[in-house]
Design a protein around this motif. Structure first.
Motif, PDB file in Angstrom:
ATOM      1  N   MET A  98       8.327   6.691 -10.552  1.00  0.00           N
ATOM      2  CA  MET A  98       9.693   6.631  -9.865  1.00  0.00           C
ATOM      3  C   MET A  98      10.084   7.781  -9.265  1.00  0.00           C
ATOM      4  O   MET A  98      11.062   7.578  -8.474  1.00  0.00           O
ATOM      5  CB  MET A  98      10.567   6.426 -11.294  1.00  0.00           C
ATOM      6  N   ASN A  99       9.864   9.079  -9.670  1.00  0.00           N
ATOM      7  CA  ASN A  99      10.102  10.332  -9.102  1.00  0.00           C
ATOM      8  C   ASN A  99       9.698  10.336  -7.541  1.00  0.00           C
ATOM      9  O   ASN A  99      10.330  10.634  -6.957  1.00  0.00           O
ATOM     10  CB  ASN A  99       9.860  11.470  -9.965  1.00  0.00           C
ATOM     11  N   ARG A 100       8.371   9.896  -7.498  1.00  0.00           N
ATOM     12  CA  ARG A 100       8.003   9.708  -6.146  1.00  0.00           C
ATOM     13  C   ARG A 100       8.543   8.843  -5.002  1.00  0.00           C
ATOM     14  O   ARG A 100       8.795   9.059  -3.796  1.00  0.00           O
ATOM     15  CB  ARG A 100       6.510   9.538  -6.325  1.00  0.00           C
ATOM     16  N   LYS A 101       9.095   7.691  -5.832  1.00  0.00           N
ATOM     17  CA  LYS A 101       9.715   6.902  -4.779  1.00  0.00           C
ATOM     18  C   LYS A 101      11.121   7.371  -4.289  1.00  0.00           C
ATOM     19  O   LYS A 101      11.592   7.279  -3.304  1.00  0.00           O
ATOM     20  CB  LYS A 101      10.377   5.500  -5.810  1.00  0.00           C
ATOM     21  N   LEU A 102      11.864   7.971  -5.571  1.00  0.00           N
ATOM     22  CA  LEU A 102      12.963   8.758  -5.170  1.00  0.00           C
ATOM     23  C   LEU A 102      12.799   9.963  -4.174  1.00  0.00           C
ATOM     24  O   LEU A 102      13.913  10.058  -3.153  1.00  0.00           O
ATOM     25  CB  LEU A 102      13.595   9.305  -6.191  1.00  0.00           C
ATOM     26  N   THR A 103      11.817  10.697  -3.978  1.00  0.00           N
ATOM     27  CA  THR A 103      11.608  11.692  -3.371  1.00  0.00           C
ATOM     28  C   THR A 103      11.287  11.232  -1.964  1.00  0.00           C
ATOM     29  O   THR A 103      11.583  11.790  -0.760  1.00  0.00           O
ATOM     30  CB  THR A 103      10.609  12.771  -3.687  1.00  0.00           C
ATOM     31  N   THR A 104      10.587   9.953  -1.633  1.00  0.00           N
ATOM     32  CA  THR A 104      10.209   9.553  -0.426  1.00  0.00           C
ATOM     33  C   THR A 104      11.631   8.828   0.276  1.00  0.00           C
ATOM     34  O   THR A 104      11.475   9.014   1.520  1.00  0.00           O
ATOM     35  CB  THR A 104       9.420   7.941  -0.638  1.00  0.00           C
ATOM     36  N   GLY A 108      14.594  10.683   0.097  1.00  0.00           N
ATOM     37  CA  GLY A 108      15.158  11.725   0.312  1.00  0.00           C
ATOM     38  C   GLY A 108      16.164  12.037  -0.851  1.00  0.00           C
ATOM     39  O   GLY A 108      17.164  12.835  -0.532  1.00  0.00           O
ATOM     40  N   ILE A 109      16.054  11.384  -1.987  1.00  0.00           N
ATOM     41  CA  ILE A 109      17.093  11.424  -3.120  1.00  0.00           C
ATOM     42  C   ILE A 109      16.603  12.695  -4.121  1.00  0.00           C
ATOM     43  O   ILE A 109      15.547  12.617  -4.525  1.00  0.00           O
ATOM     44  CB  ILE A 109      17.180  10.164  -3.609  1.00  0.00           C
ATOM     45  N   SER A 110      17.430  13.782  -4.275  1.00  0.00           N
ATOM     46  CA  SER A 110      17.131  14.569  -5.108  1.00  0.00           C
ATOM     47  C   SER A 110      17.807  14.174  -6.696  1.00  0.00           C
ATOM     48  O   SER A 110      18.814  13.782  -6.662  1.00  0.00           O
ATOM     49  CB  SER A 110      17.811  15.987  -4.945  1.00  0.00           C
ATOM     50  N   ILE A 111      17.003  14.507  -7.350  1.00  0.00           N
ATOM     51  CA  ILE A 111      17.329  14.127  -8.842  1.00  0.00           C
ATOM     52  C   ILE A 111      18.221  15.374  -9.388  1.00  0.00           C
ATOM     53  O   ILE A 111      18.016  16.508  -9.377  1.00  0.00           O
ATOM     54  CB  ILE A 111      15.907  13.922  -9.953  1.00  0.00           C
ATOM     55  N   VAL A 112      19.485  14.725 -10.092  1.00  0.00           N
ATOM     56  CA  VAL A 112      20.380  15.851 -10.614  1.00  0.00           C
ATOM     57  C   VAL A 112      20.529  15.750 -12.204  1.00  0.00           C
ATOM     58  O   VAL A 112      20.404  14.433 -12.408  1.00  0.00           O
ATOM     59  CB  VAL A 112      21.696  15.307 -10.043  1.00  0.00           C
ATOM     60  N   ALA A 113      20.469  16.910 -12.750  1.00  0.00           N
ATOM     61  CA  ALA A 113      20.733  16.876 -14.186  1.00  0.00           C
ATOM     62  C   ALA A 113      22.024  16.319 -14.502  1.00  0.00           C
ATOM     63  O   ALA A 113      23.002  17.200 -14.015  1.00  0.00           O
ATOM     64  CB  ALA A 113      20.082  17.989 -15.198  1.00  0.00           C
ATOM     65  N   ARG A 114      22.392  15.196 -15.350  1.00  0.00           N
ATOM     66  CA  ARG A 114      23.808  14.854 -15.822  1.00  0.00           C
ATOM     67  C   ARG A 114      23.987  15.314 -17.078  1.00  0.00           C
ATOM     68  O   ARG A 114      23.063  15.278 -18.031  1.00  0.00           O
ATOM     69  CB  ARG A 114      23.996  13.435 -15.430  1.00  0.00           C
ATOM     70  N   PRO A 115      25.183  15.863 -17.593  1.00  0.00           N
ATOM     71  CA  PRO A 115      25.411  16.117 -19.017  1.00  0.00           C
ATOM     72  C   PRO A 115      25.459  14.744 -19.882  1.00  0.00           C
ATOM     73  O   PRO A 115      25.951  13.979 -19.143  1.00  0.00           O
ATOM     74  CB  PRO A 115      26.776  16.774 -18.901  1.00  0.00           C
TER      75      PRO A 115
END
Length: 56
Positions: free
Chosen positions: A1-7, A9-16
């Motif tokens: 899933m992370n590879r798809k998001l980086t493809t 151009g979406i960066s993963i953000v830590a949410r509280p």
């Protein structure tokens, strides 16, 4: 899933983490309004069901 998001151009953000509270105060005018609107919505949504129950 992370590879798809980086493809894309979406960066993963830590949410509280936010804990859900189950406190609902139905006393007073606001509580009365909540009960009134929810009842009205339920009666409108399930009109035929309540009619069938009334005729039993």
């Amino acid at each position: 899933m992370n590879r798809k998001l980086t493809t894309y151009g979406i960066s993963i953000v830590a949410r509280p983490k936010i804990k859900a509270t189950k406190k609902l105060d139905l006393s007073g005018d606001q509580g009365r309004q909540i009960v009134y609107t929810e009842t009205k919505l339920a009666l409108r949504t399930h009109k035929k069901t309540f009619q069938k129950l009334a005729d039993m």
